[in-house]
Design a protein around this motif. Structure first.
Motif, PDB file in Angstrom:
ATOM      1  N   UNK A  37       6.790  -4.631   4.290  1.00  0.00           N
ATOM      2  CA  UNK A  37       6.224  -3.322   3.952  1.00  0.00           C
ATOM      3  C   UNK A  37       4.992  -3.464   3.061  1.00  0.00           C
ATOM      4  N   UNK A  38       5.063  -4.354   2.075  1.00  0.00           N
ATOM      5  CA  UNK A  38       3.919  -4.555   1.178  1.00  0.00           C
ATOM      6  C   UNK A  38       2.758  -5.185   1.927  1.00  0.00           C
ATOM      7  N   UNK A  39       3.057  -6.118   2.837  1.00  0.00           N
ATOM      8  CA  UNK A  39       1.992  -6.729   3.637  1.00  0.00           C
ATOM      9  C   UNK A  39       1.279  -5.670   4.479  1.00  0.00           C
ATOM     10  N   UNK A  40       2.054  -4.813   5.135  1.00  0.00           N
ATOM     11  CA  UNK A  40       1.465  -3.758   5.977  1.00  0.00           C
ATOM     12  C   UNK A  40       0.702  -2.750   5.119  1.00  0.00           C
ATOM     13  N   UNK A  41       1.297  -2.357   3.981  1.00  0.00           N
ATOM     14  CA  UNK A  41       0.651  -1.375   3.106  1.00  0.00           C
ATOM     15  C   UNK A  41      -0.646  -1.919   2.528  1.00  0.00           C
ATOM     16  N   UNK A  42      -0.633  -3.183   2.084  1.00  0.00           N
ATOM     17  CA  UNK A  42      -1.861  -3.776   1.532  1.00  0.00           C
ATOM     18  C   UNK A  42      -2.906  -3.983   2.618  1.00  0.00           C
ATOM     19  N   UNK A  87      -7.316 -10.113   3.520  1.00  0.00           N
ATOM     20  CA  UNK A  87      -7.343  -9.541   2.173  1.00  0.00           C
ATOM     21  C   UNK A  87      -5.944  -9.189   1.683  1.00  0.00           C
ATOM     22  N   UNK A  88      -5.071  -8.812   2.603  1.00  0.00           N
ATOM     23  CA  UNK A  88      -3.712  -8.430   2.209  1.00  0.00           C
ATOM     24  C   UNK A  88      -2.926  -9.605   1.645  1.00  0.00           C
ATOM     25  N   UNK A  89      -3.312 -10.843   2.008  1.00  0.00           N
ATOM     26  CA  UNK A  89      -2.622 -12.023   1.487  1.00  0.00           C
ATOM     27  C   UNK A  89      -2.762 -12.137  -0.021  1.00  0.00           C
ATOM     28  N   UNK A  94       1.659 -13.327  -3.813  1.00  0.00           N
ATOM     29  CA  UNK A  94       2.376 -13.191  -5.094  1.00  0.00           C
ATOM     30  C   UNK A  94       3.622 -12.311  -5.000  1.00  0.00           C
ATOM     31  N   UNK A  95       3.544 -11.244  -4.193  1.00  0.00           N
ATOM     32  CA  UNK A  95       4.707 -10.357  -4.056  1.00  0.00           C
ATOM     33  C   UNK A  95       5.861 -11.095  -3.377  1.00  0.00           C
ATOM     34  N   UNK A  96       5.557 -11.952  -2.396  1.00  0.00           N
ATOM     35  CA  UNK A  96       6.598 -12.746  -1.737  1.00  0.00           C
ATOM     36  C   UNK A  96       7.283 -13.674  -2.735  1.00  0.00           C
ATOM     37  N   UNK A  97       6.486 -14.308  -3.603  1.00  0.00           N
ATOM     38  CA  UNK A  97       7.059 -15.165  -4.643  1.00  0.00           C
ATOM     39  C   UNK A  97       7.944 -14.356  -5.591  1.00  0.00           C
ATOM     40  N   UNK A  98       7.506 -13.138  -5.896  1.00  0.00           N
ATOM     41  CA  UNK A  98       8.307 -12.279  -6.772  1.00  0.00           C
ATOM     42  C   UNK A  98       9.645 -11.940  -6.120  1.00  0.00           C
ATOM     43  N   UNK A  99       9.644 -11.712  -4.818  1.00  0.00           N
ATOM     44  CA  UNK A  99      10.888 -11.397  -4.107  1.00  0.00           C
ATOM     45  C   UNK A  99      11.815 -12.608  -4.055  1.00  0.00           C
TER      46      UNK A  99
END
Length: 267
Positions: A37-42, A87-89, A94-99
């Motif tokens: 979801x964050x990847x798509x949103x970003x 750009x979404x990366x 970082x969000x993936x690492x947080x998860x």
């Protein structure tokens, strides 16, 4: 009777274990959903300023030295997708690492949770550094080689914008992600998923993979291969070294923790 009680106990334990696994799988699904979801949103958010980024890239060499052409009605859309995904990366990694941290934090001590969480901002910085190195060093070198070869063959340079950005993405994306190696190694070591011994054990295979990637994204000449392969290998060795530093500190903390526990038991 005792046998029946034992079987009932084993059955109860199996149900409890399955319930625990089911809970973990449910949490994993939720975290994977949030990553997607964050990847798509970003990616969608990046589309709003992808045009400005595109104009900035076009104003600087080597893009400013060539004319971009659209060979398909979908080329413009395709470029927006390429650029937005890249750009979404910046947000997604970082969000993936947080998860990952959130998923395994229950198995960590309080000090380990805080320490592991600090690596996430470093991941954001390193992916920016990796992008800069890829775009301003590796990509111009590769582009210059290809254009020189084209001119030497007497060919007319007519570049499609989709092909140009496909070539750019194939170079910038892997190099940017390679710069994440040290912080990812430290992060996974802190989470007790990785050890320096494992990294040392797969060193030869890792070298082969990194050199292969470097050869694939760099011009087919010895100097270019070395110029890209060496930073990759150095990044891997930095990853091993930093993993070893984290691991040794972790071992000392574990020893101190056990000493405190033993002291408390004796007392």
């Amino acid at each position: 009777m005792e046998l029946i009680n034992l079987l009932n106990l084993l059955n109860l334990m199996n149900r409890m274990n399955w319930s625990r696994y089911e809970k973990h799988l449910s949490e994993l699904r939720k975290r994977l959903f949030w990553i997607l979801a964050v990847f798509v949103a970003s990616m969608i958010a990046a589309m709003f300023f992808a045009g400005d980024v595109l104009h900035f890239l076009k104003s600087r060499p080597p893009a400013s030295l060539v004319v971009w052409n659209a060979f398909s009605p979908f080329d413009g859309i395709r470029i927006y997708m390429y650029l937005s995904a890249a750009l979404s990366l910046i947000v997604a990694v970082p969000f993936t690492l947080f998860q990952i941290w959130g998923f395994v934090k229950k198995g960590l001590r309080k000090d380990e949770r805080r320490a592991a969480l600090k690596y996430i901002p470093a991941a954001f910085v390193l992916i920016i550094v990796g992008f800069a190195f890829a775009y301003f060093v590796v990509f111009p070198m590769a582009f210059r080689f290809t254009t020189d070869t084209t001119k030497n063959l007497g060919l007319v340079e007519t570049y499609g914008i989709a092909q140009y950005f496909s070539f750019l993405t194939n170079i910038v994306a892997p190099v940017s992600l390679a710069f994440e190696l040290p912080v990812v190694a430290m992060f996974l070591t802190r989470l007790r998923i990785l050890t320096p011994a494992k990294l040392a054990k797969i060193r030869k295979v890792a070298y082969m993979v990194l050199v292969f990637i470097a050869c694939m994204i760099s011009p087919p000449e010895f100097f270019s291969h070395i110029s890209v392969s060496l930073p990759f290998i150095v990044l891997y060795e930095i990853s091993v070294f930093m993993s070893r530093v984290v691991y040794r500190k972790q071992q000392r903390l574990d020893g101190n923790y056990e000493d405190r526990m033993n002291y408390g038991t004796v007392s």
